[in-house]
Design an enzyme around this catalytic site. Structure first.
Site, mmCIF file in Angstrom:
data_model
loop_
_atom_site.group_PDB
_atom_site.id
_atom_site.type_symbol
_atom_site.label_atom_id
_atom_site.label_comp_id
_atom_site.label_asym_id
_atom_site.label_seq_id
_atom_site.Cartn_x
_atom_site.Cartn_y
_atom_site.Cartn_z
ATOM 1 N N ALA B 11 11.140 -3.929 2.098
ATOM 2 C CA ALA B 11 10.957 -2.590 2.663
ATOM 3 C C ALA B 11 10.014 -1.746 1.821
ATOM 4 C CB ALA B 11 12.306 -1.889 2.803
ATOM 5 N N ALA B 14 4.243 -2.779 2.664
ATOM 6 C CA ALA B 14 3.880 -3.835 3.604
ATOM 7 C C ALA B 14 4.991 -4.023 4.636
ATOM 8 C CB ALA B 14 3.620 -5.140 2.861
ATOM 9 N N PHE B 114 -12.443 4.990 -9.110
ATOM 10 C CA PHE B 114 -11.622 3.903 -9.617
ATOM 11 C C PHE B 114 -12.544 2.787 -10.080
ATOM 12 C CE2 PHE B 114 -6.943 2.930 -9.279
ATOM 13 C CZ PHE B 114 -6.521 4.221 -9.459
ATOM 14 N N HIS B 229 -3.508 -5.288 -16.625
ATOM 15 C CA HIS B 229 -4.084 -3.942 -16.467
ATOM 16 C C HIS B 229 -4.499 -3.436 -17.846
ATOM 17 C CE1 HIS B 229 -4.344 0.335 -15.569
ATOM 18 N NE2 HIS B 229 -4.203 0.081 -14.272
ATOM 19 N N HIS B 337 0.359 -6.877 -14.699
ATOM 20 C CA HIS B 337 0.429 -5.819 -13.697
ATOM 21 C C HIS B 337 0.556 -6.305 -12.262
ATOM 22 C CE1 HIS B 337 -0.220 -1.863 -12.050
ATOM 23 N NE2 HIS B 337 -1.322 -2.210 -11.447
ATOM 24 N N ARG B 372 -8.204 -8.135 -8.565
ATOM 25 C CA ARG B 372 -8.051 -7.053 -7.584
ATOM 26 C C ARG B 372 -8.660 -5.769 -8.129
ATOM 27 N NH1 ARG B 372 -4.234 -2.749 -6.969
ATOM 28 N NH2 ARG B 372 -2.947 -3.475 -8.677
ATOM 29 N N LEU B 378 -2.637 -1.099 -2.271
ATOM 30 C CA LEU B 378 -1.960 -0.276 -1.266
ATOM 31 C C LEU B 378 -2.648 -0.479 0.078
ATOM 32 C CD1 LEU B 378 -1.191 3.081 -3.130
ATOM 33 C CD2 LEU B 378 0.242 1.070 -2.826
HETATM 34 C C1 LIG Z 1 3.066 0.840 -11.932
HETATM 35 C C2 LIG Z 1 2.196 0.363 -10.802
HETATM 36 C C3 LIG Z 1 1.224 1.193 -10.264
HETATM 37 C C4 LIG Z 1 0.425 0.764 -9.203
HETATM 38 N N1 LIG Z 1 -0.527 1.608 -8.703
HETATM 39 C C5 LIG Z 1 -1.283 1.211 -7.649
HETATM 40 C C6 LIG Z 1 -2.259 2.077 -7.079
HETATM 41 O O1 LIG Z 1 -2.438 3.211 -7.511
HETATM 42 N N2 LIG Z 1 -2.982 1.638 -6.037
HETATM 43 C C7 LIG Z 1 -2.810 0.387 -5.506
HETATM 44 O O2 LIG Z 1 -3.483 0.050 -4.548
HETATM 45 N N3 LIG Z 1 -1.883 -0.449 -6.013
HETATM 46 C C8 LIG Z 1 -1.123 -0.073 -7.074
HETATM 47 N N4 LIG Z 1 -0.190 -0.941 -7.588
HETATM 48 C C9 LIG Z 1 0.116 -2.182 -6.883
HETATM 49 C C10 LIG Z 1 0.949 -1.881 -5.629
HETATM 50 O O3 LIG Z 1 1.807 -0.815 -5.887
HETATM 51 C C11 LIG Z 1 1.782 -3.065 -5.173
HETATM 52 O O4 LIG Z 1 1.024 -4.219 -5.145
HETATM 53 C C12 LIG Z 1 2.330 -2.818 -3.768
HETATM 54 O O5 LIG Z 1 2.988 -1.578 -3.709
HETATM 55 C C13 LIG Z 1 3.258 -3.916 -3.319
HETATM 56 O O6 LIG Z 1 3.842 -3.542 -2.091
HETATM 57 P P1 LIG Z 1 4.682 -4.559 -1.219
HETATM 58 O O7 LIG Z 1 5.048 -3.833 0.015
HETATM 59 O O8 LIG Z 1 3.938 -5.823 -1.103
HETATM 60 O O9 LIG Z 1 5.973 -4.873 -2.097
HETATM 61 P P2 LIG Z 1 7.082 -3.923 -2.792
HETATM 62 O O10 LIG Z 1 6.807 -2.496 -2.642
HETATM 63 O O11 LIG Z 1 7.254 -4.478 -4.164
HETATM 64 O O12 LIG Z 1 8.373 -4.218 -1.953
HETATM 65 C C14 LIG Z 1 9.079 -5.434 -2.024
HETATM 66 C C15 LIG Z 1 10.293 -5.345 -1.145
HETATM 67 O O13 LIG Z 1 10.882 -6.629 -1.022
HETATM 68 C C16 LIG Z 1 12.271 -6.527 -1.170
HETATM 69 N N5 LIG Z 1 12.770 -7.814 -1.657
HETATM 70 C C17 LIG Z 1 12.259 -8.578 -2.653
HETATM 71 N N6 LIG Z 1 13.003 -9.696 -2.804
HETATM 72 C C18 LIG Z 1 13.999 -9.639 -1.894
HETATM 73 C C19 LIG Z 1 15.103 -10.490 -1.560
HETATM 74 N N7 LIG Z 1 15.353 -11.648 -2.203
HETATM 75 N N8 LIG Z 1 15.936 -10.102 -0.551
HETATM 76 C C20 LIG Z 1 15.732 -8.930 0.095
HETATM 77 N N9 LIG Z 1 14.710 -8.097 -0.182
HETATM 78 C C21 LIG Z 1 13.856 -8.447 -1.160
HETATM 79 C C22 LIG Z 1 12.474 -5.374 -2.129
HETATM 80 O O14 LIG Z 1 13.752 -4.825 -1.992
HETATM 81 C C23 LIG Z 1 11.384 -4.423 -1.663
HETATM 82 O O15 LIG Z 1 11.858 -3.641 -0.597
HETATM 83 C C24 LIG Z 1 0.604 -0.519 -8.672
HETATM 84 C C25 LIG Z 1 1.571 -1.362 -9.210
HETATM 85 C C26 LIG Z 1 2.337 -0.940 -10.289
HETATM 86 C C27 LIG Z 1 3.289 -1.893 -10.909
#
Ligand SMILES: Cc1cc2nc3c(=O)[nH]c(=O)nc-3n(C[C@H](O)[C@H](O)[C@H](O)COP(=O)(O)OP(=O)(O)OC[C@H]3O[C@@H](n4cnc5c(N)ncnc54)[C@H](O)[C@@H]3O)c2cc1C
Lengths: 59, 559
Positions: B11, B14, B114, B229, B337, B372, B378
């Site tokens: 959640a 993505a 950036f 990073h 990172h 990346r 994002l």
């Molecule tokens: C500190 C930090 C700053 C960042 N800043 C930026 C930025 O400024 N700009 C940018 O583009 N990117 C940035 N990034 C990268 C970016 O934030 C992430 O790559 C992106 O948000 C990942 O989103 P996601 O939806 O793929 O996964 P996530 O947001 O990590 O969500 C994963 C989901 O999967 C669920 N999940 C995982 N395993 C299980 C399981 N076994 N069972 C049930 N649920 C599960 C979790 O509960 C969660 O809801 C940053 C990353 C970090 C660490």
């Protein structure tokens, strides 16, 4: 640094005594947060301690 | 029986974007998340999201070129073109949903610079962009009444006759197991940062979805590409956003020099992340660091700008390093990172396992290739979350649920768990192995790598696997047993480590984040290709795929 962490525990499986205080004595870094201490307890001292945390960077 | 047309695991940005898209197309959608949706790691994204908006003369082709170059030519250019050409639409629809992006003096959407990009095209909400986006998408999710299984933990994928048609899942609060049926499953489980210690990532980022797909037979691609990073805090690994350098902060060595002059004379501090991290590491290794760090100097930006646009890192500096960044430079170092690699998908998010999709950080489309660009992740989550949600929802319309033996799957999981719970409580726990694994990966899969180091990791992994077979639980209860959840996460982490180590050993060149001391050059003749690793009955199997090139032939990469 020696600290004592008092945690109000809750275990609904224990019908008699679901809620109680538990104390942990541990050695932590001067810069440790309260969360760091709780994580240290769960990882090194008591695996039954459960808490919700995720980013650990105060977001 | 719990069943949904489209079942989304995760959640974060993505997952929520995919869910909203599939819901709009009329599918019965549900999301499973191991934490409350707004605690997903997307919440931590600070700096912003890239898009080329035409109102200021930017073009998506320029954005695409910067992304291709940033990827060290390993990104697939058709996917990059799609992502960059959709960026404007996604950004504006996020704005319309309610994300309050910062504005410039004329009231238009404002940008910050950036790394690795010719012009400023990063849109932002102060330095908590991810949080702002996540909360707005969560509002939309609540409005839609999409079912959210919150604090449910997926244990395995159900693959019947080669087709993914459900999951087994643990309700953390009660310890109860469920089998859930679905026509399509979309993995949106995020990255695997915690495989490394330290890392900028949240404690929950443990590669679950990547490992689940791997176990189900889906290939993982370019897993050696792990991003370090340039600006993370020593010890805790907490991130200081690239936005700080985007706003103009300098990097200094122990002699007070802006050392990036030597490595990237035109882009300086805003070269690509792999380049800046290597430069820092070189300074540190050659004795011009300070206690394993270099310095990030924000002082000249002025207190007003720092307090307005970098408020979160101002507080992080105070709380986690005891440094007031308006008054002193802050020590930083390269730190783990992001994972560019992931579950191999096509542009619709489909994997080669029918019924199984992936989007976001766990997937590899591949838009990031070897490195990346900041603020492209994002974008990746919303663009490909959206597209995979649409695609899955279209296909489920005429499709029946697959029937399978639900009891057999439930029993299989019960047996596995019973065995784990029945081990005595005095053995080794997950936490020690996880710490050692993280330290090992940081040592040999950091900024610089070589054969010997990576081979050492491979041998260490065997040891961790042996120890994992005997790992024990201290908590034998069923209610909110995190000791148990972390033990299962460690299984996922070990699988991801295998894929990273094997892929790292396989790629015998230096490209993007994969910098080998023993093969210091990029070798387009032999290695302009993807590295894939697939689980088979005979163990992991490596293979290759060509990189898709549309407009931009590989060139030497200079910043
Ligand atoms: C500190 C930090 C700053 C960042 N800043 C930026 C930025 O400024 N700009 C940018 O583009 N990117 C940035 N990034 C990268 C970016 O934030 C992430 O790559 C992106 O948000 C990942 O989103 P996601 O939806 O793929 O996964 P996530 O947001 O990590 O969500 C994963 C989901 O999967 C669920 N999940 C995982 N395993 C299980 C399981 N076994 N069972 C049930 N649920 C599960 C979790 O509960 C969660 O809801 C940053 C990353 C970090 C660490």
């Amino acid at each position: 640094m020696q600290v004592t962490v008092s945690v109000r525990r809750y275990n609904p499986d224990d019908k008699e005594n679901p809620s109680y205080w538990q104390e942990y004595n541990l050695d932590v870094d001067e810069t440790s947060s309260v969360l760091d201490s709780l994580i240290k307890i769960r990882e090194e001292v008591d695996g039954t301690l459960a808490l919700r945390c995720s980013c650990r960077s105060a977001i | 029986m719990l069943e949904h047309d489209v079942l989304i695991v995760g959640a974060g940005l993505a997952g929520m974007r995919a869910a909203l898209a599939a819901h709009e197309r009329g599918a019965n959608v549900a999301i499973i998340s191991k934490v409350h949706p707004v605690r997903s790691h997307s919440n931590a994204a600070q700096g912003g999201i890239n898009a080329a908006l035409t109102d200021r003369g930017d073009t998506w082709e320029d954005h695409a070129f910067d992304t291709v170059k940033g990827s060290d030519y390993l990104g697939d250019q058709d996917a990059i073109e799609y992502m960059c050409s959709e960026a404007g639409n996604e950004l504006i629809s996020l704005e319309h949903m309610g994300v309050i992006f910062n504005r410039d003096d004329e009231g238009r959407l404002g940008t910050r610079a950036f790394g690795g990009q010719q012009r400023a095209r990063t849109f932002f909400v102060a330095d908590f962009t991810g949080q702002a986006m996540l909360h707005v998408l969560y509002e939309q999710l609540m409005k839609s009444e999409i079912r959210v299984y919150e604090e449910w933990f997926v244990l395995s994928l159900i693959v019947e006759d080669g087709e993914c048609c459900g999951v087994t899942v643990l309700e953390i609060a009660t310890g109860r197991l469920y089998v859930m049926r679905a026509k399509k499953v979309i993995m949106c489980t995020g990255g695997l940062g915690r495989l490394f210690e330290p890392s900028t990532n949240a404690l929950i980022v443990t590669g679950d979805g990547i490992a689940l797909a791997y176990q189900a037979g889906a290939p993982l691609m370019d897993m050696e590409m792990v991003q370090y990073h340039p600006t993370t805090l020593k010890g805790s690994g907490v991130l200081i956003t690239e936005g700080a350098r985007g706003e103009g902060a300098y990097l200094l060595n122990s002699e007070g020099e802006r050392f990036m002059e030597k490595y990237a004379p035109s882009m300086m501090e805003l070269a690509s992340r792999d380049v800046v991290s290597r430069s820092e590491q070189t300074e540190i290794d050659e004795g011009r660091g300070i206690d394993g760090c270099v310095l990030l100097d924000c002082r000249h930006l002025g207190e007003a700008l720092i307090r307005e646009r970098l408020s979160q890192i101002y507080e992080i500096g105070l709380d986690f390093a005891g440094v007031d960044i308006t008054k002193e430079p802050i020590p930083i170092r390269p730190g783990m990172h992001y994972i560019m690699g992931g579950i191999k998908t096509d542009m619709d998010g489909s994997t080669i396992v029918p019924g199984l999709y992936a989007a976001g950080e766990c997937a590899n489309v591949s838009v990031h290739g070897g490195n990346r660009l900041g603020a492209n992740s994002l974008l990746d989550t919303v663009v490909f979350g959206h597209r995979s949600g649409n695609h899955a929802a279209e296909l489920v319309k005429e499709m029946p649920y697959k029937t399978f033996n639900v009891e057999a799957y439930a029993e299989r999981e019960e047996d596995r768990l019973r065995e784990l719970f029945s081990r005595d409580s005095n053995g080794e726990r997950w936490s020690q192995i996880r710490l050692e694994l993280g330290t090992e990966m940081d040592r040999h899969f950091g900024v610089y790598r070589d054969e010997e180091g990576m081979q050492t990791s491979l041998r260490s992994l065997d040891g961790f696997e042996e120890r994992y077979k005997r790992v024990t639980l201290q908590d034998k209860g069923r209610v909110f047993n995190t000791d148990f959840v972390f033990t299962l996460e460690l299984r996922f982490m070990l699988d991801c480590a295998e894929a990273i180590i094997l892929s790292g050993l396989e790629r015998k060149e230096s490209r993007g984040a994969h910098s080998r001391i023993d093969y210091p050059r990029r070798d387009d003749e032999n290695w302009l290709k993807h590295v894939l690793v697939t689980r088979t009955d005979d163990g992991p199997k490596l293979s290759h795929l060509p990189v898709t090139i549309t407009k931009w032939e590989p060139e030497e990469r200079k910043y």
